[in-house]
Design a protein around this motif. Sequence first.
Motif, PDB file in Angstrom:
ATOM      1  N   THR A   2       0.842  -1.189   0.000  1.00  0.00           N
ATOM      2  CA  THR A   2       0.000   0.000   0.000  1.00  0.00           C
ATOM      3  C   THR A   2       0.883   1.248   0.000  1.00  0.00           C
ATOM      4  OG1 THR A   2      -0.094   0.177   2.414  1.00  0.00           O
ATOM      5  CG2 THR A   2      -1.769  -1.217   1.350  1.00  0.00           C
ATOM      6  N   ASN A   3       0.307   2.353  -0.429  1.00  0.00           N
ATOM      7  CA  ASN A   3       1.033   3.620  -0.421  1.00  0.00           C
ATOM      8  C   ASN A   3       1.459   3.992   0.994  1.00  0.00           C
ATOM      9  OD1 ASN A   3       0.661   3.879  -3.204  1.00  0.00           O
ATOM     10  ND2 ASN A   3      -1.255   4.973  -2.942  1.00  0.00           N
ATOM     11  N   ASN A   4       0.589   3.698   1.967  1.00  0.00           N
ATOM     12  CA  ASN A   4       0.916   3.993   3.355  1.00  0.00           C
ATOM     13  C   ASN A   4       2.136   3.198   3.815  1.00  0.00           C
ATOM     14  OD1 ASN A   4      -2.010   4.467   2.870  1.00  0.00           O
ATOM     15  ND2 ASN A   4      -1.914   5.302   4.931  1.00  0.00           N
ATOM     16  N   ASP A   5       2.212   1.936   3.398  1.00  0.00           N
ATOM     17  CA  ASP A   5       3.337   1.092   3.777  1.00  0.00           C
ATOM     18  C   ASP A   5       4.637   1.627   3.186  1.00  0.00           C
ATOM     19  OD1 ASP A   5       4.513  -1.098   5.081  1.00  0.00           O
ATOM     20  OD2 ASP A   5       4.398  -2.327   3.262  1.00  0.00           O
ATOM     21  N   VAL A   6       4.609   2.050   1.930  1.00  0.00           N
ATOM     22  CA  VAL A   6       5.804   2.616   1.292  1.00  0.00           C
ATOM     23  C   VAL A   6       6.229   3.885   2.027  1.00  0.00           C
ATOM     24  CG1 VAL A   6       6.713   3.667  -0.824  1.00  0.00           C
ATOM     25  CG2 VAL A   6       5.307   1.608  -0.968  1.00  0.00           C
ATOM     26  N   ALA A  39      -1.906  10.329  10.459  1.00  0.00           N
ATOM     27  CA  ALA A  39      -2.984   9.433  10.018  1.00  0.00           C
ATOM     28  C   ALA A  39      -2.498   8.471   8.932  1.00  0.00           C
ATOM     29  CB  ALA A  39      -4.163  10.251   9.507  1.00  0.00           C
ATOM     30  N   TRP A  40      -1.607   8.921   8.048  1.00  0.00           N
ATOM     31  CA  TRP A  40      -1.080   8.052   6.988  1.00  0.00           C
ATOM     32  C   TRP A  40      -0.130   6.995   7.538  1.00  0.00           C
ATOM     33  CZ3 TRP A  40       0.267  13.031   3.980  1.00  0.00           C
ATOM     34  CH2 TRP A  40      -0.864  13.493   3.301  1.00  0.00           C
ATOM     35  N   LEU A  41       0.541   7.306   8.653  1.00  0.00           N
ATOM     36  CA  LEU A  41       1.554   6.402   9.181  1.00  0.00           C
ATOM     37  C   LEU A  41       1.014   5.404  10.208  1.00  0.00           C
ATOM     38  CD1 LEU A  41       4.470   8.956   9.550  1.00  0.00           C
ATOM     39  CD2 LEU A  41       4.114   7.301   7.727  1.00  0.00           C
ATOM     40  N   LEU A  42      -0.249   5.562  10.604  1.00  0.00           N
ATOM     41  CA  LEU A  42      -0.847   4.644  11.572  1.00  0.00           C
ATOM     42  C   LEU A  42      -1.034   3.255  10.969  1.00  0.00           C
ATOM     43  CD1 LEU A  42      -3.585   6.950  13.126  1.00  0.00           C
ATOM     44  CD2 LEU A  42      -1.490   6.163  14.227  1.00  0.00           C
ATOM     45  N   LYS A  43      -1.170   2.269  11.838  1.00  0.00           N
ATOM     46  CA  LYS A  43      -1.450   0.897  11.403  1.00  0.00           C
ATOM     47  C   LYS A  43      -2.837   0.855  10.742  1.00  0.00           C
ATOM     48  CE  LYS A  43       2.128  -1.234  13.137  1.00  0.00           C
ATOM     49  NZ  LYS A  43       3.053  -1.977  12.359  1.00  0.00           N
ATOM     50  N   ASP A  44      -3.013  -0.115   9.860  1.00  0.00           N
ATOM     51  CA  ASP A  44      -4.243  -0.216   9.076  1.00  0.00           C
ATOM     52  C   ASP A  44      -5.497  -0.403   9.928  1.00  0.00           C
ATOM     53  OD1 ASP A  44      -2.395  -0.121   7.077  1.00  0.00           O
ATOM     54  OD2 ASP A  44      -2.683  -2.184   6.407  1.00  0.00           O
ATOM     55  N   ASP A  45      -5.367  -1.023  11.094  1.00  0.00           N
ATOM     56  CA  ASP A  45      -6.539  -1.298  11.924  1.00  0.00           C
ATOM     57  C   ASP A  45      -6.857  -0.173  12.907  1.00  0.00           C
ATOM     58  OD1 ASP A  45      -4.302  -1.705  13.478  1.00  0.00           O
ATOM     59  OD2 ASP A  45      -4.907  -3.673  14.231  1.00  0.00           O
ATOM     60  N   ASP A  46      -6.082   0.889  12.919  1.00  0.00           N
ATOM     61  CA  ASP A  46      -6.330   2.029  13.808  1.00  0.00           C
ATOM     62  C   ASP A  46      -7.526   2.830  13.281  1.00  0.00           C
ATOM     63  OD1 ASP A  46      -6.040   4.772  14.994  1.00  0.00           O
ATOM     64  OD2 ASP A  46      -4.282   3.815  15.906  1.00  0.00           O
ATOM     65  N   GLY A  54      -2.384   7.611  -4.305  1.00  0.00           N
ATOM     66  CA  GLY A  54      -1.219   7.562  -5.185  1.00  0.00           C
ATOM     67  C   GLY A  54      -0.653   8.930  -5.498  1.00  0.00           C
ATOM     68  N   ARG A  55      -1.511   9.898  -5.692  1.00  0.00           N
ATOM     69  CA  ARG A  55      -1.054  11.254  -6.004  1.00  0.00           C
ATOM     70  C   ARG A  55      -0.257  11.847  -4.837  1.00  0.00           C
ATOM     71  NH1 ARG A  55      -1.945  14.998  -9.890  1.00  0.00           N
ATOM     72  NH2 ARG A  55      -2.001  17.181  -9.282  1.00  0.00           N
ATOM     73  N   THR A  56      -0.692  11.579  -3.615  1.00  0.00           N
ATOM     74  CA  THR A  56       0.004  12.088  -2.433  1.00  0.00           C
ATOM     75  C   THR A  56       1.385  11.444  -2.304  1.00  0.00           C
ATOM     76  OG1 THR A  56      -2.113  12.425  -1.320  1.00  0.00           O
ATOM     77  CG2 THR A  56      -0.152  12.380   0.064  1.00  0.00           C
ATOM     78  N   LEU A  57       1.461  10.127  -2.490  1.00  0.00           N
ATOM     79  CA  LEU A  57       2.764   9.454  -2.415  1.00  0.00           C
ATOM     80  C   LEU A  57       3.671   9.921  -3.546  1.00  0.00           C
ATOM     81  CD1 LEU A  57       4.669   7.454  -1.065  1.00  0.00           C
ATOM     82  CD2 LEU A  57       3.640   5.648  -2.473  1.00  0.00           C
ATOM     83  N   GLU A  78       4.480  17.222 -12.568  1.00  0.00           N
ATOM     84  CA  GLU A  78       3.134  16.914 -12.093  1.00  0.00           C
ATOM     85  C   GLU A  78       3.124  15.498 -11.526  1.00  0.00           C
ATOM     86  OE1 GLU A  78      -0.636  18.135 -11.277  1.00  0.00           O
ATOM     87  OE2 GLU A  78       0.912  19.340 -12.246  1.00  0.00           O
ATOM     88  N   PRO A  79       2.643  15.307 -10.282  1.00  0.00           N
ATOM     89  CA  PRO A  79       2.613  13.953  -9.709  1.00  0.00           C
ATOM     90  C   PRO A  79       1.601  13.070 -10.438  1.00  0.00           C
ATOM     91  CG  PRO A  79       1.623  15.540  -8.199  1.00  0.00           C
ATOM     92  CD  PRO A  79       2.151  16.312  -9.355  1.00  0.00           C
ATOM     93  N   GLU A  80       1.916  11.794 -10.514  1.00  0.00           N
ATOM     94  CA  GLU A  80       1.048  10.831 -11.168  1.00  0.00           C
ATOM     95  C   GLU A  80      -0.199  10.611 -10.326  1.00  0.00           C
ATOM     96  OE1 GLU A  80       4.242  10.452 -10.492  1.00  0.00           O
ATOM     97  OE2 GLU A  80       5.226  10.189 -12.425  1.00  0.00           O
TER      98      GLU A  80
END
Length: 178
Positions: A2-6, A39-46, A54-57, A78-80
Amino acid sequence: MTNNDVLRRIRYIFDFNDAKMIAIFALADLQVKRGDIIAWLLKDDDPAYEDCNGRTLATFLNGLISEKRGKRPGPQPEPEHHLTNNIVLMKLKIALNLQSEDIIAMVTLGGFRLSAPELSSFMRRPGHRNYRECKDQVLRYFLKGLQVKYRGEQVESAETAESTKTPTANSPYAKWIK
């Protein structure tokens, strides 16, 4: 992946704090708040977890390129909107000024073997007859290799350690081992 994991892994590899993350986003002309990053760095179950799109990453990776290599004169890229593992790998290659041999060395440090033709197929444009999609596993091993190099951590899996030969002082990968 996931983008969050990256995003989590890159933050850990380079030991970025919240202020540094905000500054990297700002280099790519995106203003984010500390709450967004948390919020992006929290664990998925939080319950406060938020998906990083994708645009944010892509914006963060563009900012990382500007941070590591200097900001480009003129308008910023321009971000993808849709980010693939191939694009993430390419952006990290650019940000860290890595050559193909360096990427192969990183993947090897992560505990996986990757050949030059395989890597070359990841760097091609979609639609090219030799293009190949970079799977999550390859990106994970690459990020693990970055972690070994930048944080000095070893691969913890005994299975992976047995299946890969440790580079020696005369190995072409010796420059990555400290």
